[in-house]
Design an enzyme around this catalytic site. Structure first.
Site, PDB file in Angstrom:
ATOM      1  N   LYS A  68      -7.033  -1.908   9.412  1.00 29.48           N
ATOM      2  CA  LYS A  68      -8.348  -2.352   9.928  1.00 29.48           C
ATOM      3  C   LYS A  68      -8.248  -2.929  11.323  1.00 29.48           C
ATOM      4  O   LYS A  68      -9.122  -2.728  12.155  1.00 29.48           O
ATOM      5  CB  LYS A  68      -8.967  -3.367   8.973  1.00 29.48           C
ATOM      6  CG  LYS A  68      -8.049  -4.510   8.627  1.00 29.48           C
ATOM      7  CD  LYS A  68      -8.268  -4.964   7.203  1.00 29.48           C
ATOM      8  CE  LYS A  68      -6.958  -4.978   6.459  1.00 29.48           C
ATOM      9  NZ  LYS A  68      -7.017  -5.397   5.107  1.00 29.48           N
ATOM     10  N   GLU A 121     -10.479   5.136   5.208  1.00 33.37           N
ATOM     11  CA  GLU A 121     -11.260   4.596   4.089  1.00 33.37           C
ATOM     12  C   GLU A 121     -10.674   3.288   3.561  1.00 33.37           C
ATOM     13  O   GLU A 121     -11.407   2.362   3.201  1.00 33.37           O
ATOM     14  CB  GLU A 121     -11.307   5.628   2.955  1.00 33.37           C
ATOM     15  CG  GLU A 121     -12.112   5.211   1.745  1.00 33.37           C
ATOM     16  CD  GLU A 121     -13.579   4.940   2.082  1.00 33.37           C
ATOM     17  OE1 GLU A 121     -14.270   5.889   2.461  1.00 33.37           O
ATOM     18  OE2 GLU A 121     -14.024   3.782   1.962  1.00 33.37           O
ATOM     19  N   VAL A 132       0.833  -1.206   0.000  1.00 30.05           N
ATOM     20  CA  VAL A 132       0.000   0.000   0.000  1.00 30.05           C
ATOM     21  C   VAL A 132       0.875   1.266   0.000  1.00 30.05           C
ATOM     22  O   VAL A 132       0.612   2.219  -0.742  1.00 30.05           O
ATOM     23  CB  VAL A 132      -0.971   0.013   1.201  1.00 30.05           C
ATOM     24  CG1 VAL A 132      -1.916   1.204   1.106  1.00 30.05           C
ATOM     25  CG2 VAL A 132      -1.765  -1.283   1.266  1.00 30.05           C
ATOM     26  N   ALA A 189      -7.663  18.397  -4.388  1.00 29.70           N
ATOM     27  CA  ALA A 189      -7.360  18.729  -2.989  1.00 29.70           C
ATOM     28  C   ALA A 189      -7.315  20.236  -2.779  1.00 29.70           C
ATOM     29  O   ALA A 189      -7.336  20.712  -1.646  1.00 29.70           O
ATOM     30  CB  ALA A 189      -6.020  18.115  -2.591  1.00 29.70           C
ATOM     31  N   ILE A 211     -13.256   0.048  -2.692  1.00 25.13           N
ATOM     32  CA  ILE A 211     -14.690   0.369  -2.606  1.00 25.13           C
ATOM     33  C   ILE A 211     -14.864   1.460  -1.551  1.00 25.13           C
ATOM     34  O   ILE A 211     -14.432   1.285  -0.414  1.00 25.13           O
ATOM     35  CB  ILE A 211     -15.525  -0.861  -2.175  1.00 25.13           C
ATOM     36  CG1 ILE A 211     -15.310  -2.030  -3.141  1.00 25.13           C
ATOM     37  CG2 ILE A 211     -16.999  -0.502  -2.073  1.00 25.13           C
ATOM     38  CD1 ILE A 211     -16.015  -3.320  -2.713  1.00 25.13           C
ATOM     39  N   ASP A 247      -9.726 -11.147   9.381  1.00 27.36           N
ATOM     40  CA  ASP A 247      -9.634  -9.932   8.567  1.00 27.36           C
ATOM     41  C   ASP A 247     -11.041  -9.410   8.238  1.00 27.36           C
ATOM     42  O   ASP A 247     -11.324  -8.216   8.369  1.00 27.36           O
ATOM     43  CB  ASP A 247      -8.855 -10.250   7.284  1.00 27.36           C
ATOM     44  CG  ASP A 247      -8.829  -9.095   6.310  1.00 27.36           C
ATOM     45  OD1 ASP A 247      -8.026  -8.170   6.517  1.00 27.36           O
ATOM     46  OD2 ASP A 247      -9.629  -9.105   5.348  1.00 27.36           O
ATOM     47  N   ARG A 286      11.136  -0.745   7.599  1.00 25.38           N
ATOM     48  CA  ARG A 286      12.177  -1.449   8.362  1.00 25.38           C
ATOM     49  C   ARG A 286      13.517  -1.434   7.636  1.00 25.38           C
ATOM     50  O   ARG A 286      14.545  -1.124   8.206  1.00 25.38           O
ATOM     51  CB  ARG A 286      11.753  -2.914   8.567  1.00 25.38           C
ATOM     52  CG  ARG A 286      10.938  -3.131   9.801  1.00 25.38           C
ATOM     53  CD  ARG A 286      10.556  -4.575   9.932  1.00 25.38           C
ATOM     54  NE  ARG A 286       9.920  -5.077   8.704  1.00 25.38           N
ATOM     55  CZ  ARG A 286       9.008  -6.026   8.686  1.00 25.38           C
ATOM     56  NH1 ARG A 286       8.625  -6.590   9.807  1.00 25.38           N
ATOM     57  NH2 ARG A 286       8.468  -6.427   7.553  1.00 25.38           N
ATOM     58  N   GLY A 329     -10.799  -2.073   0.533  1.00 25.60           N
ATOM     59  CA  GLY A 329      -9.839  -1.454  -0.399  1.00 25.60           C
ATOM     60  C   GLY A 329     -10.403  -0.345  -1.248  1.00 25.60           C
ATOM     61  O   GLY A 329     -10.697   0.740  -0.764  1.00 25.60           O
ATOM     62  N   LYS A 332     -13.087  -5.765   9.459  1.00 21.99           N
ATOM     63  CA  LYS A 332     -13.806  -4.836   8.571  1.00 21.99           C
ATOM     64  C   LYS A 332     -15.279  -4.741   8.973  1.00 21.99           C
ATOM     65  O   LYS A 332     -15.872  -3.663   8.959  1.00 21.99           O
ATOM     66  CB  LYS A 332     -13.681  -5.305   7.123  1.00 21.99           C
ATOM     67  CG  LYS A 332     -12.239  -5.291   6.630  1.00 21.99           C
ATOM     68  CD  LYS A 332     -12.127  -6.061   5.329  1.00 21.99           C
ATOM     69  CE  LYS A 332     -10.700  -6.189   4.884  1.00 21.99           C
ATOM     70  NZ  LYS A 332     -10.548  -7.180   3.805  1.00 21.99           N
TER      71      LYS A 332
END
Ligand SMILES: NC(=O)c1ccc[n+]([C@@H]2O[C@H](COP(=O)([O-])OP(=O)(O)OC[C@H]3O[C@@H](n4cnc5c(N)ncnc54)[C@H](OP(=O)(O)O)[C@@H]3O)[C@@H](O)[C@H]2O)c1
Length: 452
Positions: free
Chosen positions: A120, A144, A28, A47, A151, A216, A59, A149, A220
């Site tokens: 999440k 968001e 991401v 923006a 959506i 997971d 890392r 992801g 969500k």
């Protein structure tokens, strides 16, 4: 907030570049760098000012991430981004409910820095306290990307549907599980084979437990439920079952009965509380959600005024997830933000979801039974004793029989039963007794049925 005519910028909002620090440069994080650079002009126009990356943390400083990091400040300790004087907004893309991600987000909010995260686990577990911190500091905490992801599920539930009393939210919230179940259905192969293939294709992690055990999706769902019902749901109270127990046989029987099996997250508002649960469900094959296959996600919302809506799209991957993170950054840049749970965090306490004994569903049962006279009568007698009535039954005859010892003699056959709606507490008691019948081999499979 009052918007002016020049690009919808909040009146009084700055037009100076918004300087961001990104913690985590994996799928991401690196995706966000690519998106902000590739769509620089579009993002700046929307923006109302440029969004520039000034600092990063991960890392391994030497790792090639496919993006140019020259000229950016590198922090070995990600939490240092929270107090870097050249960072206006902290973007947390490390992951995990605890550790450095939690420390970074907490420190940033305490320091009065807006935070955007895709995490999440962190929001599902600590969302209530982080919301209170953000509100005290008067800064946004945006997430968001944490649900489904690409959506825009959070915005839809919290803002688009803000005026309605939502009664249900959920859907297909884990692309890895949906991929595995789709491939099992299409190929007839067992779970373990398909999981190995998903790992080879990069759709499943080396340790797949967070995905295939439903955790997971539960993270969500807890977030969606909190937004839909205006109060964070205690994560530990979410009922969670994964897909490891789904047999290719169940997918076949489901098809014969006119259903498909999906791992669903379901949160419902009831008069006596809130249900929040993740588990496999049979859904009618004609229902829109049954058609959502492969790695795709679907978010379903129902409200008294809006009716039902379903959003479908990619729930993971660098492009979709980075798009969601960038949308939050655009909101922060424009000075528009809404309270974390859609209303003031002041006095907002967590709610416990109802226990599974309070669920009320139709059920699919598959038993492996010795093919002897009287077995069906014994099973149906137990169901009758517990007030469970049957809607349909499928039984394969001796031609399909599978000898348990691989030789001859008293073979076993699958017996499939579909019930009318009944309380899960009754179903659990009945199943305990059915499993103890001498004609029943192994543990019966039970899958809930959802209208989709
Ligand atoms: N992947 C998706 O499609 C997706 C979708 C929605 C939401 N999310 C969420 O987005 C977040 C990031 O996911 P991801 O898939 O991008 O993870 P990832 O590829 O594993 O990347 C994690 C990044 O965090 C860095 N990191 C780990 N521990 C760290 C530490 N102690 N200090 C500093 N940096 C550290 C890693 O550094 P190194 O690179 O140096 O190892 C890596 O760059 C998670 O919360 C995830 O749940 C992901």
């Amino acid at each position: 907030m009052i918007a002016d005519s020049a690009g919808g910028q909040a009146r009084g909002a700055s037009t100076a570049p918004l300087r961001i620090g990104i913690a985590g440069l994996g799928t991401v994080g690196a995706g966000l760098v690519k998106l902000l650079r590739g769509n620089e002009t579009i993002v700046a126009a929307r923006a109302g000012r440029p969004i520039t990356i000034t600092a990063v943390a991960a890392r391994d400083r030497t790792r090639d991430r496919g993006v140019d990091l020259s000229g950016l400040t590198w922090h070995d300790d990600a939490a240092a981004l929270a107090t870097d004087p050249d960072v206006d907004v902290v973007v947390e893309l490390i992951g995990g409910a605890e550790g450095v991600a939690r420390r970074l987000v907490t420190t940033a909010l305490e320091a009065g820095r807006p935070v955007v995260t895709a995490n999440k686990a962190l929001i599902a577990v600590h969302g209530a306290e982080l919301a209170a911190l953000a509100e005290r500091a008067g800064v946004p905490l945006m997430f968001e990307a944490a649900v489904a992801g690409g959506i825009p599920a959070i915005k839809t539930v919290r803002e688009g549907l803000a005026a309605d009393r939502l009664t249900r939210v959920g859907g297909i919230l884990n692309g890895t599980c949906n991929y595995i179940m789709t491939a099992m259905r299409e190929s007839g192969r067992p779970f373990a084979d398909v999981l190995a293939e998903a790992q080879a294709l990069g759709y499943a992690e080396a340790d797949p437990s967070t995905d295939v055990d439903g955790i997971d999706a539960a993270h969500k769902l807890a977030i969606l439920a909190g937004l839909a019902f205006g109060r964070p749901v205690a994560f530990a109270s979410v009922h969670v079952e994964g897909i490891r127990g789904i047999d290719a046989l169940d997918l076949d029987f489901a098809r014969a009965l006119g259903y498909r099996i999906k791992l669903l997250g379901l949160a419902r508002r009831r008069d006596d509380g809130v249900e929040a649960r993740v588990h496999p469900c049979l859904v009618p094959e004609k229902a829109p959600i049954a058609q959502v296959d492969g790695v795709f996600n679907a978010v379903v919302v129902e409200g008294a005024f809006v009716g039902r809506l379903m959003l479908e799209g990619r729930g993971a991957g660098e492009g979709p997830t980075a798009t969601a993170v960038a949308a939050d950054l655009i909101d922060v840049a424009r000075g528009s933000a809404v309270p974390v749970w859609g209303r003031s965090a002041d006095g907002l306490t967590q709610i416990e979801a109802l226990p599974r004994t309070a669920f009320h569903e139709e059920y699919y049962l598959r038993l492996n039974v010795h093919d002897r006279p009287g077995v069906i009568a014994d099973v149906t007698a137990v169901l009758r004793d517990h007030g469970v009535s049957l809607r349909s039954m499928l039984q394969h005859g001796r031609a399909d029989a599978v000898p348990q010892d691989g030789t001859a003699g008293d073979p076993s056959v699958p017996l499939v039963l579909v019930t009318h709606r009944t309380r899960e507490s009754a179903m659990m008691e009945a199943l305990g007794r059915i499993a103890a019948l001498s004609a029943v081999i192994g543990t019966p499979a039970m899958i809930r049925i959802d209208p989709g």
